[in-house]
Design an enzyme around this catalytic site. Structure first.
Site, PDB file in Angstrom:
ATOM      1  CG  ASP A 196     -41.150  29.582  16.058  1.00  0.00           C
ATOM      2  OD1 ASP A 196     -41.228  30.752  16.490  1.00  0.00           O
ATOM      3  OD2 ASP A 196     -41.940  28.674  16.413  1.00  0.00           O
ATOM      4  CG  ASN A 241     -41.016  29.831  20.169  1.00  0.00           C
ATOM      5  OD1 ASN A 241     -40.327  28.941  19.677  1.00  0.00           O
ATOM      6  ND2 ASN A 241     -42.335  29.799  20.114  1.00  0.00           N
ATOM      7  CB  SER A 294     -41.177  22.364  14.700  1.00  0.00           C
ATOM      8  OG  SER A 294     -40.610  23.309  15.568  1.00  0.00           O
ATOM      9  CG  ASP A 299     -46.960  30.579  17.317  1.00  0.00           C
ATOM     10  OD1 ASP A 299     -48.103  30.485  17.775  1.00  0.00           O
ATOM     11  OD2 ASP A 299     -46.097  29.693  17.518  1.00  0.00           O
ATOM     12  CD  GLU A 352     -43.792  29.945  14.079  1.00  0.00           C
ATOM     13  OE1 GLU A 352     -43.176  29.192  13.290  1.00  0.00           O
ATOM     14  OE2 GLU A 352     -44.552  29.523  14.964  1.00  0.00           O
ATOM     15  CE  LYS A 403     -48.138  26.777  17.643  1.00  0.00           C
ATOM     16  NZ  LYS A 403     -47.151  27.127  18.647  1.00  0.00           N
ATOM     17  CE  LYS A 414     -41.749  26.307  14.192  1.00  0.00           C
ATOM     18  NZ  LYS A 414     -43.175  26.499  14.488  1.00  0.00           N
ATOM     19  CG  LEU A 415     -33.629  25.482  10.806  1.00  0.00           C
ATOM     20  CD1 LEU A 415     -32.302  26.094  10.334  1.00  0.00           C
ATOM     21  CD2 LEU A 415     -33.420  24.008  11.186  1.00  0.00           C
ATOM     22  CE  LYS A 416     -39.939  25.834  17.912  1.00  0.00           C
ATOM     23  NZ  LYS A 416     -41.026  26.806  18.179  1.00  0.00           N
ATOM     24  N   GLY A 473     -48.342  23.607  15.603  1.00  0.00           N
ATOM     25  CA  GLY A 473     -48.446  22.398  16.422  1.00  0.00           C
ATOM     26  C   GLY A 473     -48.025  22.690  17.841  1.00  0.00           C
TER      27      GLY A 473
HETATM   28  O1  OSB Z   1     -43.769  28.025  18.588  1.00  0.00           O
HETATM   29  O2  OSB Z   1     -44.580  26.731  17.154  1.00  0.00           O
HETATM   30  C1  OSB Z   1     -44.154  26.911  18.281  1.00  0.00           C
HETATM   31  C2  OSB Z   1     -44.056  23.622  20.157  1.00  0.00           C
HETATM   32  C3  OSB Z   1     -44.460  24.027  21.414  1.00  0.00           C
HETATM   33  C4  OSB Z   1     -44.731  25.336  21.635  1.00  0.00           C
HETATM   34  C5  OSB Z   1     -44.584  26.266  20.604  1.00  0.00           C
HETATM   35  C6  OSB Z   1     -44.190  25.868  19.344  1.00  0.00           C
HETATM   36  C7  OSB Z   1     -43.878  24.517  19.135  1.00  0.00           C
HETATM   37  C8  OSB Z   1     -43.358  23.988  17.880  1.00  0.00           C
HETATM   38  C9  OSB Z   1     -43.605  22.538  17.627  1.00  0.00           C
HETATM   39  O3  OSB Z   1     -42.670  24.612  17.122  1.00  0.00           O
HETATM   40  C10 OSB Z   1     -44.616  22.248  16.692  1.00  0.00           C
HETATM   41  C11 OSB Z   1     -45.051  20.810  16.596  1.00  0.00           C
HETATM   42  O4  OSB Z   1     -45.945  20.384  17.339  1.00  0.00           O
HETATM   43  O5  OSB Z   1     -44.559  20.138  15.708  1.00  0.00           O
HETATM   44 MG    MG Z   2     -44.065  29.259  16.935  1.00  0.00          MG
END
Ligand code: OSB
Ligand code: MG
Length: 369
Positions: A189, A191, A136, A239, A214, A263, A162-164, A291
Site C-alpha cells: 500500500d 498511499n 497492515s 483505496d 494499493e 472502507k 500488507k506492507l506500507k 481499516g
Molecule cells: O491506507 O489503508 C490505509 C490506516 C490509516 C489510514 C489509511 C490506511 C491505514 C491502514 C491501516 O493501512 C489499516 C488498519 O486499520 O489495520
Molecule cells: Mg490504503
C-alpha cells in the site's frame, strides 16, 4: 426513531507501536466517538474514522465535529422520525464529509438494530461467522525490525500481510519478506506516494507474486491508475480514490482498479459500502474491508461487513491487539487467523464506559431541538 441528543467526544488511545505510512507517523489514535440517544431510550454508538490531521483524506477530527454540529445534526434533528436508510439522502445536499456522515448513519443504525434485536451482520447480509484477518504493517526503521514485526504477526496467525511502501522503501522490503515467506498472501500500500513517472519501478513489483498494489498514485489520478494497470501484471486496488458508489463504478469501467478496498467511513457509511459490494459481486471484482485503526466500536461493524459473500480477500480487519493494549469494547481476539462476527443486536459488542471516561479529552452534548 426520534433523536433526543447526540454526544460527541474526543478520545485518544496510545498505539502499541508507532504506525508509519507514506503520509506520516501516528503514535496514538485520536478520534470522535458518537453516542446518539433516541426518545425511546435506546442508544447508538459509532466512531468517526477521520484522523487528527487531513493527511490520508481531506477530513480531520475537529473538522468532522464542526460539520456535524453546524450542518449535519441540525438537518437530522429537523428530519424528525428517522431511520438509518434515510440519513444519506437527507444529508446529500452537504457535499463531501463522508466520514462525518458515516459516523452519524452508523450510530443511528446501531440504535435502530438494537431496538429491533438485529445484528449488523444479519442486517448487512453476512454469509459466515468467521472472517480471515490481514494486517497492515507500517514502514519500519530498518529491514531487521520489519522482519521481526512481520514474523510476530505471522506467528500470531495473520493470513495476509500488507506492507506500507514509499519511494526508497519498496523493492527491498518486499523482496526480503517474499524471500522469507514464499507463500504468504502479500500486498503493498503506497498511499499515493508515486507518480506516473514511476511505472518502471512499480513494474519491478511484478516479480514478487503480490495480491495487489494499493493506491500507488494520487487519489484524483484515475486515468494514471488505468495506464499503470495496463502496464503492470500485479492487480491495482484503489483505496483513497473510492469515495462513493459512483466513483467505484467509474474506476471499474475505466479499468483503473481490478480489486476494491471498501472502507465504510471513506464512502459515507455501511449502506453505501453495501451498494459497492453488490456492484463488485455483479462484476466479479474481489473486495476486501479496509481499516482506519478502528477501536472495537468501528471494528465490530467492519468485521460484520467483511463477512458478506463478496469479501473474498482478507481485510485490514486485525485483532484489537494490533493497535491497542486495551480496547474500548470487548476486545477482538484472533482465533487461528480469524475473527468472529458479533451476533448481538447492533454492533454487538460491550462498551467499556469506564475506560472511555479515562481517555476522553473533550465532550459535548447536543440536545435535538
Ligand atoms: O491506507 O489503508 C490505509 C490506516 C490509516 C489510514 C489509511 C490506511 C491505514 C491502514 C491501516 O493501512 C489499516 C488498519 O486499520 O489495520
Ligand atoms: Mg490504503
Amino acid at each position: 426513531m426520534k433523536i433526543k441528543s447526540v454526544e460527541i467526544r474526543t478520545i485518544a488511545l496510545p498505539l502499541v507501536r508507532p504506525f508509519r505510512t507514506s503520509f506520516g507517523t501516528q503514535n496514538d489514535r485520536e478520534l470522535l466517538l458518537i453516542k446518539i440517544t433516541m426518545h425511546d431510550g435506546v442508544e447508538g454508538w459509532a466512531e468517526c474514522v477521520a484522523m487528527s490531521e487531513p493527511l490520508y483524506s481531506p477530513e480531520f477530527t475537529a473538522g468532522c465535529q464542526d460539520v456535524m454540529e453546524r450542518f449535519l445534526l441540525p438537518n437530522l434533528f429537523a428530519y424528525g422520525d428517522i431511520r438509518a436508510e434515510d440519513v444519506a439522502g437527507t444529508l446529500r445536499p452537504f457535499l463531501g464529509h463522508q466520514m462525518a456522515k458515516a459516523a452519524l448513519e452508523s450510530a443511528i443504525l446501531d440504535a435502530q438494530l438494537k431496538l429491533e434485536g438485529i445484528s449488523f451482520g444479519s442486517y448487512l447480509g453476512s454469509s459466515r461467522d468467521l472472517i480471515d484477518c490481514g494486517v497492515s504493517v507500517g514502514i519500519a526503521p530498518s529491514i531487521e525490525s520489519l522482519v521481526e514485526e512481520v514474523s510476530d504477526y505471522i506467528n500470531q496467525g495473520y493470513r495476509r500481510i500488507k506492507l506500507k511502501i514509499e519511494p526508497g522503501w519498496d523493492i527491498e522490503p518486499v523482496s526480503v519478506i517474499r524471500g522469507m515467506w514464499p507463500t504468504i498472501p502479500l500486498q503493498v500500500d503506497a498511499n499515493q506516494a508515486y507518480t506516473r513517472n514511476d511505472t518502471e519501478l512499480l513494474k519491478k513489483l511484478d516479480a514478487y507474486d503480490l495480491l495487489l498494489i494499493e493506491q500507488p498514485l494520487d487519489e484524483h489520478d484515475i486515468v494514471g491508475h488505468a495506464l499503470l494497470a495496463a502496464k503492470v501484471s500485479t492487480p491495482i486496488c484503489l483505496d483513497e480514490s473510492i469515495t462513493s458508489y459512483e466513483s467505484a463504478r467509474d474506476a471499474l469501467a475505466l479499468k483503473a482498479t481490478t480489486v476494491i478496498n471498501i472502507k465504510p467511513g471513506r464512502v459515507g457509511g455501511y449502506l453505501e459500502s453495501l451498494k459497492i459490494h453488490d456492484l463488485c459481486v455483479e462484476h466479479n471484482i474481489p473486495v476486501w474491508c479496509g481499516g482506519m485503526l478502528e477501536t472495537g466500536i468501528g471494528r465490530a461493524a467492519n468485521v460484520a461487513l467483511a463477512s458478506l459473500p463478496g469479501f473474498t480477500l482478507p481485510g485490514d480487519t486485525s485483532a484489537s491487539s494490533r493497535f491497542f493494549k486495551r480496547d474500548i469494547t470487548t476486545p477482538f481476539i484472533m482465533e487461528d487467523g480469524q475473527l468472529r462476527v458479533p451476533h448481538g443486536p447492533g454492533i454487538g459488542v460491550e462498551i467499556d464506559h469506564e475506560f472511555i471516561e479515562e481517555i476522553t479529552s473533550a465532550r459535548k452534548l447536543i440536545p435535538a431541538k
